[in-house]
Motif scaffolding. Structure first.
Motif, short mmCIF file in Angstrom:
data_model
loop_
_atom_site.label_atom_id
_atom_site.label_comp_id
_atom_site.label_asym_id
_atom_site.label_seq_id
_atom_site.Cartn_x
_atom_site.Cartn_y
_atom_site.Cartn_z
N LYS A 142 28.66 35.86 33.86
CA LYS A 142 29.47 35.35 34.96
C LYS A 142 30.52 34.35 34.45
CE LYS A 142 27.50 33.29 38.54
NZ LYS A 142 26.31 32.90 39.36
N MET A 143 30.08 33.50 33.51
CA MET A 143 31.00 32.51 32.94
C MET A 143 32.11 33.20 32.14
SD MET A 143 28.19 29.83 31.55
CE MET A 143 29.01 28.29 31.40
N GLY A 144 31.71 34.20 31.37
CA GLY A 144 32.70 34.94 30.59
C GLY A 144 33.74 35.58 31.49
N ALA A 145 33.25 36.17 32.59
CA ALA A 145 34.16 36.83 33.54
C ALA A 145 35.09 35.79 34.16
CB ALA A 145 33.36 37.56 34.61
N MET A 203 36.03 32.94 32.82
CA MET A 203 36.99 32.52 31.79
C MET A 203 38.11 33.55 31.66
SD MET A 203 36.20 29.58 30.57
CE MET A 203 36.80 29.28 28.90
N LYS A 204 37.74 34.83 31.77
CA LYS A 204 38.74 35.89 31.69
C LYS A 204 39.74 35.76 32.84
CE LYS A 204 39.01 40.96 31.23
NZ LYS A 204 39.70 41.39 32.46
N VAL A 205 39.23 35.45 34.04
CA VAL A 205 40.10 35.26 35.20
C VAL A 205 41.08 34.11 34.93
CG1 VAL A 205 40.16 34.49 37.61
CG2 VAL A 205 38.47 36.19 36.89
N LEU A 206 40.55 33.00 34.45
CA LEU A 206 41.40 31.84 34.16
C LEU A 206 42.46 32.17 33.13
CD1 LEU A 206 38.61 29.13 34.09
CD2 LEU A 206 40.66 29.01 35.52
N LEU A 228 40.55 27.90 40.82
CA LEU A 228 39.56 26.89 41.21
C LEU A 228 38.18 27.54 41.32
CD1 LEU A 228 39.26 23.93 41.88
CD2 LEU A 228 39.60 24.47 44.29
N ALA A 229 38.12 28.70 41.97
CA ALA A 229 36.84 29.39 42.11
C ALA A 229 36.26 29.71 40.74
CB ALA A 229 37.03 30.68 42.92
N ALA A 230 37.11 30.16 39.82
CA ALA A 230 36.63 30.52 38.48
C ALA A 230 36.14 29.27 37.74
CB ALA A 230 37.75 31.20 37.70
N ALA A 265 43.24 44.47 28.38
CA ALA A 265 41.98 44.02 28.97
C ALA A 265 42.16 43.50 30.40
CB ALA A 265 41.35 42.94 28.10
N ASP A 266 43.40 43.10 30.73
CA ASP A 266 43.66 42.63 32.10
C ASP A 266 43.38 43.73 33.13
OD1 ASP A 266 44.60 40.57 30.62
OD2 ASP A 266 46.51 40.36 31.68
N TYR A 267 43.42 44.97 32.68
CA TYR A 267 43.26 46.08 33.62
C TYR A 267 41.79 46.40 33.90
CZ TYR A 267 48.22 46.97 32.89
OH TYR A 267 49.57 46.84 32.84
N VAL A 268 40.88 45.78 33.13
CA VAL A 268 39.46 46.12 33.32
C VAL A 268 38.64 44.84 33.57
CG1 VAL A 268 39.63 48.15 31.85
CG2 VAL A 268 38.91 45.98 30.84
N SER A 269 37.42 45.03 34.06
CA SER A 269 36.54 43.90 34.33
C SER A 269 36.01 43.33 33.02
CB SER A 269 35.36 44.35 35.18
OG SER A 269 34.50 45.16 34.40
N PHE A 270 35.42 42.15 33.11
CA PHE A 270 34.82 41.51 31.94
C PHE A 270 33.76 42.42 31.33
CE2 PHE A 270 31.47 38.68 30.21
CZ PHE A 270 32.19 38.11 29.19
#
Lengths: 149, 218
Positions: free
Chosen positions: A40-43, A45-48, A63-65, B127-132
Motif C-alpha cells: 500500500k505504501m509503495g503504491a 509513493m508511486k502516486v506521489l 494528501l491522501a497518498a 509505469a504511469d500507465y499501470v498499477s503499483f
C-alpha cells in the motif's frame, strides 16, 4: 441467468469472505498484514511520484497518498515479531540488530509525518524534497534489512 | 595473388552486435548497483538497437535480413545432421538463436518499461500507465527474463567455442572485421547494405526510442 443476478449471487458471499478475511488476518498474521501494508505504501509513493512528475500536482490525491504512507508507517514497526521472517524478504538482521531497525522505523514515521505536513503546506518544491527524504528512508532501510532481488 | 575477401556482416550489424554486448553488461551492472538513472539510459539504448535491428532485418544487407536466415525446423535439423552451408551468414540453427535472443531482449525491455521498484520510487517510463502491483509484476518478469537471457548468451558463446575448437572455424573474427577470405576461385558476393537505408533506420529507431522514453507523451 442474467449477468446481474450472477454478479449478485457471487458478490455477497465474496464481500462476507473478504470482511472475514480482513478481521482474521489483521491481528493473527502480522506477516501478511505488514506485506500488504508495504505494498500500500509503495503504491502511495508511486502516486506521489507521478503527481510530482506531472508538473501540476493535485493536492487531494497527494494528501491522501501521504496520509496512507504516514498512517501505515506508524503500524509497521509492531508487525515484525521474532521468527516472522521465514519465507519473506525480511533479513535476520531485523532481529539481530533490533535497535537499528526500530530507529529506521521511527525515522520513517517522523519523515512521513513531515510529508503530510508539507503536502498540506502546498509548496511543490518542499513536497518534492520531503518526498525524496521519505523515499531515501525506504531505500536505506531496505538496503540493510531487506533481501535484494 | 591477392585473396578474395568475402563480406559476411555489414557494419551496422556489427555495431549492433558489439554495442549490445557492452550495453547488456552495463545494464546488468547498473541494475545490480541500483544506479537506476544509468539503468534507464542503458535500457533506452538497447531499445534503440532493437528497433534498428528489426528494421535492418527487413532493409539491411543480405546476411542481416530475416528472410535470409529465418528458416523452418526442417532446415535446422538438416543442418544439425551435417548438411553443409551454401552461403555465408547465419546457418539455419544460428538463425533460431538470433530470433530467440531478439525475442527475449524485446520481452526484457518491454517488462523494464513498465517495471516499478519496491519503494515506488524508481520506474520505467511507461509505469504511469499501470498499477503499483502490475509494475512490481513487470519488475519480477524483468529479472526472470534476465536469467533466460543469460542462458541464451551462454549457449551462444558455447556454440562459438565449439566452432572454434572442434570445427576449427573462427566466427569471432568476421564479427569484428566483417569478412572472411573467400574459397579459392569463388567470386565475392556483395552484401548490398545501403548507407541511406541505415540512416533511415537510425532515424526511425531514435524517434521511437525518444517517444517511448517520454512515456508516449510528446
Amino acid at each position: 441467468m442474467s449477468i446481474y443476478r450472477t454478479t449478485r449471487r457471487i458478490a455477497l458471499p465474496l464481500a462476507v469472505l473478504t470482511l472475514a478475511g480482513a478481521v482474521v488476518a489483521a491481528p493473527s498474521d502480522p506477516k501478511a498484514t505488514r506485506q500488504a501494508s508495504f505494498k500500500k505504501m509503495g503504491a502511495a509513493m508511486k502516486v506521489l511520484k507521478e503527481q510530482l512528475a506531472g508538473g501540476s500536482p493535485a493536492k487531494p490525491g497527494m494528501l491522501a497518498a501521504a496520509q496512507t504512507v504516514a498512517a501505515t508507517a506508524r503500524q509497521q514497526g509492531a508487525l515484525f515479531p521474532a521468527g516472522s521472517g521465514a519465507g519473506t524478504d525480511a533479513l535476520p538482521a531485523i532481529w539481530t540488530q533490533k535497535a537499528t531497525f526500530d530507529a529506521q522505523m521511527a525515522k520513517l514515521v517522523a519523515e512521513s509525518g513531515k510529508l503530510v505536513t508539507v503536502v498540506n503546506g502546498g509548496n511543490v518544491d518542499a513536497i518534492g524534497a520531503q518526498f525524496k527524504v521519505v523515499g531515501g528512508t525506504c531505500a536505506g532501510c531496505h538496503k540493510q534489512f531487506r533481501a535484494d532481488n | 595473388m591477392k585473396p578474395i575477401i568475402q563480406p559476411v556482416w555489414d557494419l551496422p550489424l556489427r555495431l549492433f552486435h558489439w554495442l549490445l554486448v557492452g550495453l547488456i553488461a552495463f545494464s546488468w551492472w547498473s541494475g545490480e548497483n541500483h544506479e537506476m538513472e544509468w539503468h534507464r539510459w542503458s535500457g533506452y539504448a538497447i531499445l534503440f538497437l532493437l528497433v534498428f535491428r528489426l528494421y535492418w532485418g527487413l532493409a539491411g544487407g543480405r546476411t542481416a535480413r530475416f528472410s535470409r536466415f529465418v528458416r523452418g525446423p526442417r532446415a535446422a535439423l538438416a543442418y544439425l545432421r551435417g548438411s553443409g552451408e551454401a552461403d555465408v551468414g547465419h546457418n539455419p540453427l544460428g538463425g533460431w538463436s538470433v530470433v530467440s535472443m531478439l525475442a527475449i531482449l524485446i520481452a526484457m525491455v518491454m517488462a523494464g518499461l513498465f517495471a516499478v521498484d519496491v519503494d515506488g520510487l524508481e520506474s520505467g517510463p511507461l509505469a504511469d500507465y499501470v498499477s503499483f502491483d502490475a509494475g512490481r509484476w513487470a519488475s519480477d518478469v524483468h529479472s526472470l527474463i534476465f536469467n533466460l537471457l543469460m542462458g541464451l548468451i551462454v549457449l551462444h558463446i558455447a556454440a562459438i567455442l565449439f566452432y572454434l575448437l572442434a570445427r576449427r572455424r573462427n566466427l569471432i573474427g568476421p564479427m569484428i572485421t566483417g569478412s572472411v577470405k573467400a574459397v579459392d576461385g569463388a567470386a565475392a558476393v556483395p552484401l548490398r547494405a545501403s548507407v541511406w537505408r541505415a540512416l533511415t533506420g537510425l532515424l526511425i529507431a531514435a524517434a521511437i526510442t525518444y517517444f517511448v522514453s517520454k512515456g508516449l507523451h510528446l
